[in-house]
Design a protein around this motif. Structure first.
Motif, short mmCIF file in Angstrom:
data_model
loop_
_atom_site.label_atom_id
_atom_site.label_comp_id
_atom_site.label_asym_id
_atom_site.label_seq_id
_atom_site.Cartn_x
_atom_site.Cartn_y
_atom_site.Cartn_z
N SER A 1 0.82 -1.20 0.00
CA SER A 1 0.00 0.00 0.00
C SER A 1 0.86 1.26 0.00
O SER A 1 2.04 1.23 0.36
CB SER A 1 -0.92 0.01 1.23
N GLY A 2 0.24 2.36 -0.40
CA GLY A 2 0.96 3.62 -0.41
C GLY A 2 1.39 4.06 0.98
O GLY A 2 2.48 4.62 1.15
N ALA A 3 0.56 3.78 2.00
CA ALA A 3 0.92 4.17 3.36
C ALA A 3 2.17 3.42 3.83
O ALA A 3 3.05 4.01 4.47
CB ALA A 3 -0.25 3.90 4.31
N VAL A 4 2.26 2.14 3.51
CA VAL A 4 3.45 1.37 3.91
C VAL A 4 4.67 1.84 3.13
O VAL A 4 5.78 1.90 3.67
CB VAL A 4 3.19 -0.14 3.71
N HIS A 5 4.48 2.21 1.86
CA HIS A 5 5.60 2.78 1.12
C HIS A 5 6.06 4.08 1.78
O HIS A 5 7.27 4.37 1.84
CB HIS A 5 5.22 3.05 -0.34
N GLY A 6 5.13 4.84 2.31
CA GLY A 6 5.51 6.04 3.05
C GLY A 6 6.34 5.72 4.28
O GLY A 6 7.25 6.48 4.65
N LEU A 7 6.05 4.60 4.94
CA LEU A 7 6.87 4.17 6.07
C LEU A 7 8.30 3.87 5.63
O LEU A 7 9.26 4.19 6.33
CB LEU A 7 6.27 2.92 6.72
N LYS A 8 8.45 3.26 4.46
CA LYS A 8 9.79 2.98 3.95
C LYS A 8 10.54 4.27 3.63
O LYS A 8 11.75 4.37 3.87
CB LYS A 8 9.70 2.08 2.71
N VAL A 9 9.84 5.25 3.07
CA VAL A 9 10.47 6.54 2.81
C VAL A 9 10.86 7.23 4.11
O VAL A 9 11.94 7.84 4.21
CB VAL A 9 9.52 7.44 1.98
N ALA A 10 10.03 7.10 5.14
CA ALA A 10 10.37 7.67 6.45
C ALA A 10 11.63 7.03 7.00
O ALA A 10 12.45 7.70 7.65
CB ALA A 10 9.20 7.46 7.42
N ALA A 11 11.83 5.72 6.74
CA ALA A 11 13.03 5.05 7.21
C ALA A 11 14.28 5.67 6.60
O ALA A 11 15.33 5.75 7.26
CB ALA A 11 12.97 3.56 6.87
N VAL A 12 14.20 6.16 5.35
CA VAL A 12 15.35 6.84 4.74
C VAL A 12 15.74 8.06 5.56
O VAL A 12 16.91 8.28 5.88
CB VAL A 12 15.02 7.24 3.28
N ALA A 13 14.74 8.88 5.90
CA ALA A 13 15.02 10.10 6.66
C ALA A 13 15.54 9.79 8.06
O ALA A 13 16.47 10.44 8.55
CB ALA A 13 13.75 10.95 6.76
N LEU B 1 12.29 17.92 8.77
CA LEU B 1 11.51 17.99 10.00
C LEU B 1 12.28 17.40 11.19
O LEU B 1 12.21 17.93 12.31
CB LEU B 1 10.19 17.24 9.82
N LEU B 2 13.01 16.32 10.95
CA LEU B 2 13.76 15.68 12.03
C LEU B 2 14.96 16.50 12.47
O LEU B 2 15.19 16.71 13.67
CB LEU B 2 14.22 14.29 11.58
N VAL B 3 15.77 16.95 11.50
CA VAL B 3 17.06 17.57 11.82
C VAL B 3 16.93 19.06 12.08
O VAL B 3 17.50 19.59 13.04
CB VAL B 3 18.07 17.30 10.69
N VAL B 4 16.19 19.76 11.20
CA VAL B 4 16.06 21.21 11.33
C VAL B 4 14.88 21.58 12.24
O VAL B 4 15.02 22.37 13.17
CB VAL B 4 15.90 21.87 9.95
N GLY B 5 13.73 20.97 11.96
CA GLY B 5 12.56 21.27 12.78
C GLY B 5 12.54 20.58 14.12
O GLY B 5 11.77 20.96 15.01
N ARG B 6 13.35 19.52 14.28
CA ARG B 6 13.44 18.75 15.53
C ARG B 6 12.06 18.26 15.97
O ARG B 6 11.71 18.32 17.14
CB ARG B 6 14.09 19.59 16.63
#
Length: 419
Positions: free
Chosen positions: A135-147, A395-400
């Motif tokens: 699903s697209g939502a799970v693909h979004g989880l994989k993209v989040a893993a990159v970040a 969001l993680l590094v700059v926005g914390r």
């Protein structure tokens, strides 16, 4: 006798408090108390190992006064030095000090079970509904893993590679892992980092501090460390002799738990090399679970429970999840309990500290190699994917922002892009 009692009674209150703080590890609580305290933290401790240590300090130093700040900082230093999940090991040590061996087990169980149960349930959903993994939502989880992995590489690199020598060790380790894409390459990179650090890195002096009784005798500590080493040798031998796929996976997860330095993110390449190439877990399911693991509280090592749940073959289901969860945590339990009585003398050895500096630099390289393959190659297929990953990293590094928020936004973005 009367004079000694009079001297004890007349001791200044501050001196009594100081003596109590030094001996704070003497068991004086119940296992149920420890379990409930850590269960609460297991339900709310989002944010990764550093955040977990902050929660622990607030709960056990400031609110419950189980030990003082100096004793707590010494425990944190020990667990950062050892292989394994540092925050979980600090919790185990706190439980041991509070209620003995039952306290150590209850501290681990209370802190670990909430996230493990959540990931097992997610794994059952992925196993039952094949469309969920695509699903697209799970693909979004994989993209989040990159970040998230990129953030880990960025932060660890700045802390653990502060000079050219250690940055060079990290680069060589990454090249070695990319050249030998297997668990052997990763372990070899860590060993090479230890040798390079021992020979070339200069480590600062450790200030002298008083020895503390942590509630574990040296004879027991030595026995636990011996058991740790024996299992590292015996489990793979038994797996080869019996040709048991289940035992081979358990041995591999035990080895991963015993050899990981630098936090939960570093276990990613070791586990990927253990389950994906042989087809036990698909790469899509692996990365989807890794992304989901960022959205639950507690230790990242509970990712093993998810992998056991979705695994094909001898292991699988919630039983396989439980087996691999225990397999990956047992080494951390053994090493922290075994090292407690030896820590004060060990940490002052110059060669040990230099080798650890090299190991820490090498794990940055190992994680950097994992960021490319499998994380990036499996998740980034388009400009839109790269845009989502870049936004999440910002969001993680700059926005914390919290990883939970970033994972939720990435999953939503993946779902919207797939429509």
């Amino acid at each position: 006798m009367g004079q000694r009692r009079h001297r004890e009674q007349g001791r200044h209150p501050d001196a009594r408090a100081e003596a109590g703080a030094v001996d704070a590890s003497t068991p004086r609580g119940s296992a149920i108390e420890v379990f409930l305290a850590f269960l609460k933290l297991g339900l709310i401790s989002f944010g990764g190992p550093v955040a977990h240590l902050g929660y622990f300090r607030t709960e056990f130093v400031q609110r419950r006064a189980w030990l003082d700040d100096k004793s707590y900082s010494d425990l944190v230093a020990l667990c950062q030095f050892l292989p394994g999940p540092a925050s979980s090991q600090v919790g185990i040590a706190l439980g041991l000090g509070r209620a003995g061996w039952p306290g150590g087990l209850c501290a681990w169980a209370g802190f670990t079970l909430p996230s493990a149960i959540a990931l097992v349930l997610f794994g059952l959903g992925v196993s039952r509904w094949d469309a969920l993994a695509q699903s697209g939502a799970v693909h979004g989880l994989k993209v989040a893993a990159v970040a998230i992995v990129a953030q880990a590489v960025w932060g660890m690199g700045r802390t653990l590679c502060p000079d050219r020598l250690r940055a060079g060790i990290a680069i060589v380790a990454a090249l070695l892992v990319l050249a030998v894409p297997s668990a052997m390459g990763q372990v070899g990179a860590i060993v090479a980092g230890a040798i390079a650090g021992r020979c070339a890195v200069h480590a600062g002096r450790v200030p002298s501090t008083e020895d503390r009784d942590r509630g574990v005798r040296k004879s027991m500590g030595a026995a636990l460390l011996l058991l740790l080493a024996l299992l590292l040798v015996v489990l793979p031998v038994l797996a080869a002799a019996t040709r048991s796929p289940a035992l081979a996976v358990i041995a591999s997860f035990y080895q991963s738990g015993a050899l990981v330095f630098g936090g939960g993110h570093v276990v990613l390449p070791l586990l990927q090399a253990s389950v994906v190439p042989g087809g036990l877990v698909t790469n899509d399911a692996f990365l989807a679970g890794y992304g989901a693991a960022q959205a639950v509280p507690g230790p990242l090592f509970t990712f093993a429970a998810y992998l056991g749940t979705v695994m094909n073959g001898a292991l699988g289901g919630w039983e396989g999840g439980l087996a691999l969860l225990v397999a990956i945590f047992v080494p951390g339990f053994l090493v922290v309990a075994g090292a407690l009585p030896f820590w004060e003398s060990l940490r002052r050895r110059d060669g040990i500290r230099r080798a650890m500096a090299g190991i820490n630099a090498a794990v940055v390289g190992v994680l950097a190699a994992a960021l490319y393959d499998p994380v990036w190659t499996s998740a980034i297929h388009s400009r839109a994917d790269f845009g989502v990953a870049l936004g999440a990293f910002g969001l993680l590094v700059v926005g914390r922002r919290s990883p939970v928020l970033v994972v939720a936004l990435s999953a939503t973005a993946g779902w919207l892009l797939a429509r």
